[in-house]
Design an enzyme around this catalytic site. Structure first.
Site, mmCIF file in Angstrom:
data_model
loop_
_atom_site.group_PDB
_atom_site.id
_atom_site.type_symbol
_atom_site.label_atom_id
_atom_site.label_comp_id
_atom_site.label_asym_id
_atom_site.label_seq_id
_atom_site.Cartn_x
_atom_site.Cartn_y
_atom_site.Cartn_z
ATOM 1 N N GLU A 95 49.298 -37.383 46.145
ATOM 2 C CA GLU A 95 50.007 -37.403 44.865
ATOM 3 C C GLU A 95 51.429 -37.945 45.031
ATOM 4 O OE1 GLU A 95 47.714 -33.974 42.314
ATOM 5 O OE2 GLU A 95 49.684 -33.465 43.104
ATOM 6 N N CYS A 108 59.010 -39.572 43.955
ATOM 7 C CA CYS A 108 58.749 -38.504 44.921
ATOM 8 C C CYS A 108 57.408 -38.827 45.581
ATOM 9 C CB CYS A 108 58.696 -37.153 44.226
ATOM 10 S SG CYS A 108 58.254 -35.783 45.315
ATOM 11 N N CYS A 115 48.949 -30.475 54.282
ATOM 12 C CA CYS A 115 50.108 -30.024 55.074
ATOM 13 C C CYS A 115 49.657 -28.890 55.993
ATOM 14 C CB CYS A 115 51.225 -29.542 54.153
ATOM 15 S SG CYS A 115 52.779 -29.172 55.012
ATOM 16 N N CYS A 119 53.825 -22.983 53.803
ATOM 17 C CA CYS A 119 54.919 -22.314 53.075
ATOM 18 C C CYS A 119 54.311 -21.582 51.883
ATOM 19 C CB CYS A 119 55.955 -23.328 52.614
ATOM 20 S SG CYS A 119 56.792 -24.188 53.972
ATOM 21 N N CYS A 122 54.410 -22.941 48.085
ATOM 22 C CA CYS A 122 54.070 -24.353 47.893
ATOM 23 C C CYS A 122 52.567 -24.542 47.810
ATOM 24 C CB CYS A 122 54.649 -25.171 49.045
ATOM 25 S SG CYS A 122 54.253 -26.938 48.960
ATOM 26 N N GLU A 167 54.779 -32.761 55.620
ATOM 27 C CA GLU A 167 56.050 -32.614 56.340
ATOM 28 C C GLU A 167 56.372 -33.953 57.012
ATOM 29 O OE1 GLU A 167 59.237 -32.329 58.143
ATOM 30 O OE2 GLU A 167 58.755 -30.471 57.060
ATOM 31 N N SER A 198 62.990 -35.054 53.244
ATOM 32 C CA SER A 198 63.099 -33.597 53.203
ATOM 33 C C SER A 198 62.218 -32.974 54.268
ATOM 34 C CB SER A 198 62.680 -33.082 51.817
ATOM 35 O OG SER A 198 62.735 -31.675 51.776
ATOM 36 N N LEU A 222 65.509 -24.924 52.683
ATOM 37 C CA LEU A 222 66.012 -23.712 53.342
ATOM 38 C C LEU A 222 65.411 -22.443 52.732
ATOM 39 C CD1 LEU A 222 67.962 -22.680 55.518
ATOM 40 C CD2 LEU A 222 69.764 -22.655 53.773
ATOM 41 N N CYS A 340 58.502 -29.231 41.561
ATOM 42 C CA CYS A 340 58.705 -28.897 42.969
ATOM 43 C C CYS A 340 57.749 -27.787 43.409
ATOM 44 C CB CYS A 340 60.151 -28.448 43.174
ATOM 45 S SG CYS A 340 60.536 -27.967 44.860
#
Length: 350
Positions: A95, A108, A115, A119, A122, A167, A198, A222, A340
Site C-alpha cells: 500500500e 507515503c 513487517c 509494534c 500498527c 521497516e 522513518s 519513538l 498512520c
C-alpha cells in the site's frame, strides 16, 4: 527463454546494463538510452522505447522483462487522501498513500511486504514479513503517486516519506538505492531534504546511515521515552533500548548534521501524561530535533484508545515550554484506513 526465466532488467545498475549491451554487440550509448527509458520515462514495455531499433527490442524482449506496478485497489477519503493497493509482479500487494495538504503533497510509501517488528499499535505489525521490496518497487510507488497527484490535484509531489508498510532500515541496501534514484537527475530529481525515512529504531543501522552520510531526513518512531512502556508496545526496544538509540542518534547527527524527527503517537492512559512529556523532553535533549505528536488511529485487534484532546494540548504545551519544536499531526484518511498505523488493516489480499 521462458517468461519465468527472463531477467528483471530493472535490477541492473548502469554498469551491469552496459555490460549486457556489450554482450549483445550493441554500442554502449544504447545502455544509457534504455536506462533513461526505465527510470526517467518509466517505460512499461520495450516496444515503447521508440529510439531503439526493432532488432534490439526483440533481443531485449527475449532475455528481459520490465516489472510493472499494477493498481489493485484505489480508495479516496473525504479529506482527499488517496490510498492505493499496488500489486507487484509476483502478485504480492503493498500500500501507498497520497496525502494532499495546502503546502505539501506527500507520498507515503512502503519498503517491505508486511513487517517483522510487531509494534502493537500498527496494523502492518499484525502481518508477517513476506519479503523486502526492491529499489525499483519503492521508486515506482513514488512515480505512480506523483502521477496521481498531477491527475487529481494538478500538483507534483513535494515530499516522500518511507512510513508505509515495513521497516526501511531492515531493507537497507535497496532503500538507500531507491532514495539515490529519487534524488538523481536520471530519476525524479528530488531534493533529499524532501525525503524522510522513518525507523522503529535499529541502532546499528542508524549508525550506518551516519557512516554513509545520507542527505535525507531521519524520523524515529519513538512513542515512549521510558523503556518499560516502549517495550510493551514496541518489542524492538528490548534489543535497541533508549540509551542505545540515543547514542546512535547522536552519532548520526554528528556525521550528517541533520535534525532528527521524533514521531510520538499519544495513547490514552499509556503515554499521554505530563510525566511522559517530561521523559520525552529529557530524551530529546541529546540531539537537535522536532517532535510530531500523532493522533492514534484504531486498528482491529488492538485495545488502545486515542488520547483526549485536552491531554494532547497539555502534552504539546509542556514540550513547547521546554523550547522544543512541536507539530500536532491530525489524522488523514482515517475513513479509508489510510492514516498512520492503519496500512494493511483491512482487505490487503492478493
Amino acid at each position: 527463454m521462458t517468461p519465468e526465466s527472463k531477467i528483471n532488467i530493472r535490477e541492473l545498475d548502469p554498469i551491469a546494463l552496459k555490460t549486457a549491451f556489450t554482450e549483445f554487440n550493441e554500442p554502449s550509448y544504447r545502455a544509457k538510452q534504455v536506462y533513461d527509458w526505465l527510470w526517467t520515462k518509466n517505460a512499461a514495455e520495450f516496444s515503447n522505447m521508440t529510439n531503439l531499433p526493432k532488432d534490439l527490442i526483440s533481443k531485449l524482449e527475449a532475455v528481459y522483462f520490465i516489472p510493472v506496478l499494477k493498481d489493485h485497489r484505489v480508495q479516496i477519503s473525504t479529506d482527499g487522501t488517496i490510498k492505493n493497493a499496488f500489486k507487484l509482479h509476483d502478485d504480492q500487494v503493498i500500500e501507498g498513500v497520497l496525502i494532499p495538504q495546502k503546502k505539501r503533497m506527500t507520498a507515503c510509501i512502503s519498503s517491505q511486504v508486511g513487517c517483522s517488528l510487531t509494534c502493537k499499535f500498527c496494523a502492518t505489525g499484525q502481518m508477517k514479513l513476506n519479503r523486502n521490496l526492491s529499489a525499483f518497487e519503492m521508486y515506482d510507488q513514488v512515480v505512480r503517486l506523483n502521477q496521481q497527484a498531477l491527475d487529481n490535484y494538478e500538483r507534483h509531489l513535494s515530499n516522500v516519506v518511507y512510513m508505509g508498510m515495513g521497516e526501511p532500515l531492515l531493507n537497507y541496501k535497496e532503500m538507500l538505492r531507491s532514495t539515490e534514484m529519487l534524488i538523481s537527475k536520471e530519476g525524479m530529481g528530488m531534493s533529499p531534504k524532501r525525503i524522510t525515512v522513518s525507523t522503529a529504531g535499529i541502532a546499528k543501522m542508524i549508525r550506518r546511515l551516519g557512516d554513509d552520510k545520507v542527505k535525507f531526513q531521519l524520523a524515529l518512531s519513538l512513542h515512549a521515552a521510558n523503556d518499560k512502556k516502549r517495550n510493551s508496545i514496541m518489542p524492538i526496544n528490548e534489543s535497541n533500548n533508549l540509551e542505545v538509540l540515543s547514542e546512535s542518534l547522536v552519532y548520526f547527527q554528528e556525521k550528517t548534521g541533520t535534525r532528527v524527527t521524533f514521531e510520538y503517537i499519544l495513547l490514552q492512559g499509556l503515554n499521554d501524561d505530563l510525566a511522559d512529556a517530561k521523559e520525552l523532553a529529557e530524551f530529546c535533549k541529546a540531539v537537535a530535533c522536532k517532535i510530531n505528536l500523532i493522533e492514534y488511529n484504531p486498528i482491529q485487534g488492538a485495545h488502545f484508545k486515542k488520547s483526549r484532546n485536552d491531554k494532547l494540548d497539555a502534552f504539546s504545551e509542556y514540550l513547547e515550554s521546554k523550547n522544543l519544536v512541536v507539530n500536532v499531526r491530525r489524522s488523514r484518511g482515517k475513513d479509508i484506513d489510510a492514516a498512520c498505523g492503519q496500512l494493511a488493516n483491512k482487505g490487503v489480499k492478493s
